[in-house]
Design a protein around this motif. Structure first.
Motif, PDB file in Angstrom:
ATOM      1  N   MET A   1      -2.087   3.226  -7.478  1.00  0.00           N
ATOM      2  CA  MET A   1      -3.355   3.282  -6.780  1.00  0.00           C
ATOM      3  C   MET A   1      -3.506   2.092  -5.833  1.00  0.00           C
ATOM      4  SD  MET A   1      -7.194   3.368  -8.270  1.00  0.00           S
ATOM      5  CE  MET A   1      -8.525   2.793  -7.278  1.00  0.00           C
ATOM      6  N   PHE A   2      -3.176   0.902  -6.350  1.00  0.00           N
ATOM      7  CA  PHE A   2      -3.433  -0.270  -5.519  1.00  0.00           C
ATOM      8  C   PHE A   2      -2.416  -0.441  -4.400  1.00  0.00           C
ATOM      9  CE2 PHE A   2      -6.363  -0.863  -8.911  1.00  0.00           C
ATOM     10  CZ  PHE A   2      -7.491  -1.238  -8.209  1.00  0.00           C
ATOM     11  N   GLN A   3      -1.288   0.274  -4.475  1.00  0.00           N
ATOM     12  CA  GLN A   3      -0.406   0.306  -3.302  1.00  0.00           C
ATOM     13  C   GLN A   3      -1.100   1.094  -2.198  1.00  0.00           C
ATOM     14  OE1 GLN A   3       2.750  -1.263  -2.803  1.00  0.00           O
ATOM     15  NE2 GLN A   3       1.981  -0.801  -0.761  1.00  0.00           N
ATOM     16  N   ALA A   4      -1.766   2.193  -2.561  1.00  0.00           N
ATOM     17  CA  ALA A   4      -2.520   2.970  -1.570  1.00  0.00           C
ATOM     18  C   ALA A   4      -3.668   2.142  -1.004  1.00  0.00           C
ATOM     19  CB  ALA A   4      -3.046   4.260  -2.201  1.00  0.00           C
ATOM     20  N   VAL A   5      -4.350   1.386  -1.854  1.00  0.00           N
ATOM     21  CA  VAL A   5      -5.420   0.499  -1.393  1.00  0.00           C
ATOM     22  C   VAL A   5      -4.852  -0.537  -0.431  1.00  0.00           C
ATOM     23  CG1 VAL A   5      -7.061  -1.298  -2.113  1.00  0.00           C
ATOM     24  CG2 VAL A   5      -6.888   0.825  -3.429  1.00  0.00           C
ATOM     25  N   SER A   6      -3.736  -1.144  -0.818  1.00  0.00           N
ATOM     26  CA  SER A   6      -3.113  -2.167   0.020  1.00  0.00           C
ATOM     27  C   SER A   6      -2.715  -1.614   1.382  1.00  0.00           C
ATOM     28  CB  SER A   6      -1.886  -2.743  -0.691  1.00  0.00           C
ATOM     29  OG  SER A   6      -1.245  -3.697   0.114  1.00  0.00           O
ATOM     30  N   ASP A   7      -2.126  -0.435   1.385  1.00  0.00           N
ATOM     31  CA  ASP A   7      -1.710   0.181   2.654  1.00  0.00           C
ATOM     32  C   ASP A   7      -2.900   0.394   3.580  1.00  0.00           C
ATOM     33  OD1 ASP A   7       0.880   0.208   1.643  1.00  0.00           O
ATOM     34  OD2 ASP A   7       0.859   2.362   1.182  1.00  0.00           O
ATOM     35  N   SER A   8      -4.003   0.888   3.042  1.00  0.00           N
ATOM     36  CA  SER A   8      -5.187   1.132   3.854  1.00  0.00           C
ATOM     37  C   SER A   8      -5.827  -0.177   4.319  1.00  0.00           C
ATOM     38  CB  SER A   8      -6.207   1.975   3.084  1.00  0.00           C
ATOM     39  OG  SER A   8      -7.304   2.284   3.914  1.00  0.00           O
ATOM     40  N   LEU A   9      -5.887  -1.157   3.431  1.00  0.00           N
ATOM     41  CA  LEU A   9      -6.450  -2.461   3.806  1.00  0.00           C
ATOM     42  C   LEU A   9      -5.646  -3.104   4.931  1.00  0.00           C
ATOM     43  CD1 LEU A   9      -7.270  -3.938   0.288  1.00  0.00           C
ATOM     44  CD2 LEU A   9      -8.925  -3.293   2.059  1.00  0.00           C
ATOM     45  N   LYS A  10      -4.337  -2.975   4.867  1.00  0.00           N
ATOM     46  CA  LYS A  10      -3.494  -3.566   5.913  1.00  0.00           C
ATOM     47  C   LYS A  10      -3.826  -2.957   7.270  1.00  0.00           C
ATOM     48  CE  LYS A  10       1.161  -4.734   7.120  1.00  0.00           C
ATOM     49  NZ  LYS A  10       2.281  -5.416   6.522  1.00  0.00           N
ATOM     50  N   GLN A  11      -4.057  -1.661   7.282  1.00  0.00           N
ATOM     51  CA  GLN A  11      -4.365  -0.950   8.526  1.00  0.00           C
ATOM     52  C   GLN A  11      -5.794  -1.224   8.998  1.00  0.00           C
ATOM     53  OE1 GLN A  11      -4.061   3.305   8.151  1.00  0.00           O
ATOM     54  NE2 GLN A  11      -4.957   3.661  10.152  1.00  0.00           N
ATOM     55  N   ARG A  12      -6.735  -1.295   8.070  1.00  0.00           N
ATOM     56  CA  ARG A  12      -8.147  -1.303   8.458  1.00  0.00           C
ATOM     57  C   ARG A  12      -8.863  -2.648   8.317  1.00  0.00           C
ATOM     58  NH1 ARG A  12      -9.831   3.875   9.238  1.00  0.00           N
ATOM     59  NH2 ARG A  12      -8.540   5.524   8.330  1.00  0.00           N
ATOM     60  N   VAL A  13      -8.278  -3.584   7.529  1.00  0.00           N
ATOM     61  CA  VAL A  13      -8.988  -4.836   7.274  1.00  0.00           C
ATOM     62  C   VAL A  13      -8.126  -6.032   7.661  1.00  0.00           C
ATOM     63  CG1 VAL A  13     -10.186  -6.247   5.544  1.00  0.00           C
ATOM     64  CG2 VAL A  13     -10.378  -3.758   5.457  1.00  0.00           C
ATOM     65  N   SER A  14      -7.128  -6.371   6.841  1.00  0.00           N
ATOM     66  CA  SER A  14      -6.280  -7.521   7.152  1.00  0.00           C
ATOM     67  C   SER A  14      -5.053  -7.543   6.248  1.00  0.00           C
ATOM     68  CB  SER A  14      -7.049  -8.836   6.973  1.00  0.00           C
ATOM     69  OG  SER A  14      -7.276  -9.096   5.603  1.00  0.00           O
ATOM     70  N   ASP A  15      -4.040  -8.271   6.684  1.00  0.00           N
ATOM     71  CA  ASP A  15      -2.848  -8.461   5.854  1.00  0.00           C
ATOM     72  C   ASP A  15      -3.192  -9.201   4.569  1.00  0.00           C
ATOM     73  OD1 ASP A  15      -1.213  -7.179   7.693  1.00  0.00           O
ATOM     74  OD2 ASP A  15      -0.481  -9.036   8.594  1.00  0.00           O
ATOM     75  N   GLU A  16      -4.089 -10.170   4.669  1.00  0.00           N
ATOM     76  CA  GLU A  16      -4.476 -10.964   3.495  1.00  0.00           C
ATOM     77  C   GLU A  16      -5.149 -10.089   2.433  1.00  0.00           C
ATOM     78  OE1 GLU A  16      -4.692 -13.894   0.828  1.00  0.00           O
ATOM     79  OE2 GLU A  16      -3.574 -13.977   2.715  1.00  0.00           O
ATOM     80  N   ALA A  17      -6.062  -9.232   2.846  1.00  0.00           N
ATOM     81  CA  ALA A  17      -6.720  -8.333   1.892  1.00  0.00           C
ATOM     82  C   ALA A  17      -5.693  -7.395   1.262  1.00  0.00           C
ATOM     83  CB  ALA A  17      -7.826  -7.539   2.580  1.00  0.00           C
ATOM     84  N   ALA A  18      -4.734  -6.934   2.048  1.00  0.00           N
ATOM     85  CA  ALA A  18      -3.676  -6.060   1.529  1.00  0.00           C
ATOM     86  C   ALA A  18      -2.867  -6.771   0.446  1.00  0.00           C
ATOM     87  CB  ALA A  18      -2.779  -5.596   2.657  1.00  0.00           C
ATOM     88  N   LYS A  19      -2.544  -8.029   0.665  1.00  0.00           N
ATOM     89  CA  LYS A  19      -1.807  -8.816  -0.337  1.00  0.00           C
ATOM     90  C   LYS A  19      -2.646  -9.017  -1.594  1.00  0.00           C
ATOM     91  CE  LYS A  19       0.910 -11.394   3.008  1.00  0.00           C
ATOM     92  NZ  LYS A  19       1.109 -12.715   3.638  1.00  0.00           N
ATOM     93  N   GLU A  92      -7.969   8.192  -1.593  1.00  0.00           N
ATOM     94  CA  GLU A  92      -8.055   9.509  -2.229  1.00  0.00           C
ATOM     95  C   GLU A  92      -6.955  10.425  -1.719  1.00  0.00           C
ATOM     96  OE1 GLU A  92     -11.247  13.037  -3.253  1.00  0.00           O
ATOM     97  OE2 GLU A  92     -11.611  11.807  -1.472  1.00  0.00           O
ATOM     98  N   ALA A  93      -6.726  10.448  -0.416  1.00  0.00           N
ATOM     99  CA  ALA A  93      -5.675  11.295   0.163  1.00  0.00           C
ATOM    100  C   ALA A  93      -4.293  10.880  -0.339  1.00  0.00           C
ATOM    101  CB  ALA A  93      -5.733  11.234   1.684  1.00  0.00           C
ATOM    102  N   ALA A  94      -4.051   9.584  -0.438  1.00  0.00           N
ATOM    103  CA  ALA A  94      -2.750   9.091  -0.901  1.00  0.00           C
ATOM    104  C   ALA A  94      -2.494   9.435  -2.368  1.00  0.00           C
ATOM    105  CB  ALA A  94      -2.659   7.584  -0.695  1.00  0.00           C
ATOM    106  N   LEU A  95      -3.560   9.612  -3.135  1.00  0.00           N
ATOM    107  CA  LEU A  95      -3.431   9.880  -4.570  1.00  0.00           C
ATOM    108  C   LEU A  95      -3.598  11.358  -4.922  1.00  0.00           C
ATOM    109  CD1 LEU A  95      -5.438   6.826  -5.926  1.00  0.00           C
ATOM    110  CD2 LEU A  95      -2.963   7.068  -5.690  1.00  0.00           C
ATOM    111  N   ASP A 102     -11.350  18.039 -10.808  1.00  0.00           N
ATOM    112  CA  ASP A 102     -12.204  17.164 -10.006  1.00  0.00           C
ATOM    113  C   ASP A 102     -11.868  15.684 -10.183  1.00  0.00           C
ATOM    114  OD1 ASP A 102     -13.605  19.330  -9.028  1.00  0.00           O
ATOM    115  OD2 ASP A 102     -15.147  19.223 -10.582  1.00  0.00           O
ATOM    116  N   ASN A 103     -10.883  15.394 -10.994  1.00  0.00           N
ATOM    117  CA  ASN A 103     -10.528  14.012 -11.330  1.00  0.00           C
ATOM    118  C   ASN A 103      -9.172  13.642 -10.746  1.00  0.00           C
ATOM    119  OD1 ASN A 103     -12.792  14.031 -13.101  1.00  0.00           O
ATOM    120  ND2 ASN A 103     -11.517  14.984 -14.666  1.00  0.00           N
ATOM    121  N   LEU A 104      -8.909  12.353 -10.738  1.00  0.00           N
ATOM    122  CA  LEU A 104      -7.571  11.843 -10.517  1.00  0.00           C
ATOM    123  C   LEU A 104      -7.139  11.195 -11.827  1.00  0.00           C
ATOM    124  CD1 LEU A 104      -7.886  10.064  -7.041  1.00  0.00           C
ATOM    125  CD2 LEU A 104      -6.843  12.272  -7.518  1.00  0.00           C
ATOM    126  N   VAL A 105      -5.895  11.409 -12.201  1.00  0.00           N
ATOM    127  CA  VAL A 105      -5.325  10.757 -13.379  1.00  0.00           C
ATOM    128  C   VAL A 105      -4.087  10.022 -12.892  1.00  0.00           C
ATOM    129  CG1 VAL A 105      -4.418  11.050 -15.697  1.00  0.00           C
ATOM    130  CG2 VAL A 105      -6.219  12.577 -14.877  1.00  0.00           C
TER     131      VAL A 105
END
Length: 119
Positions: A1-19, A92-95, A102-105
């Motif tokens: 999950m957090f790899q997907a979060v990191s990927d999106s943060l890198k694109q939309r926020v910053s490299d630091e947030a992604a790390k 959500e799309a990445a997962l 209706d859930n993600l596991v």
């Protein structure tokens, strides 16, 4: 999950947030952890790999809650709700492969160490 979060943060926020998103999950080398336990004086170390299945429901509010309880929360809030919503949608799309109704596991790997204190 957090790899997907990191990927999106890198694109939309910053490299630091992604790390930062991956930081809590970067200490995962079982052999290294076992060697540190030996150095700390433990013996008879037994390591077991585990997979914990983490349910997320409701999906979008759960992802948003995780994002806004992170070390990069202030940076996210500074970007605004539109960016936060876009990151939630990205994650959500990445997962999607982990959807169960209706859930993600989501599987998360962990190590369980058992050892005796040498003292």
């Amino acid at each position: 999950m957090f790899q997907a979060v990191s990927d999106s943060l890198k694109q939309r926020v910053s490299d630091e947030a992604a790390k930062q998103a991956l930081g809590p999950y970067s200490f995962r080398d079982g052999d290294l952890i076992a060697s540190l336990l030996v150095e700390a004086g433990f013996r008879n170390i037994n390591a077991t790999g585990l997979v914990v299945h983490r349910p997320l429901s409701p999906v979008r509010p759960s992802i948003r809650k995780d994002l806004l309880s992170s070390t990069f929360e202030m940076e996210l809030r500074a970007k605004g709700d539109e960016t936060i919503d876009a990151i939630v949608a990205d994650v959500e799309a990445a997962l999607e492969q982990y959807r169960n109704g209706d859930n993600l596991v989501i599987p998360q790997e962990a190590h369980l160490f058992q050892a005796e204190n040498a003292c």
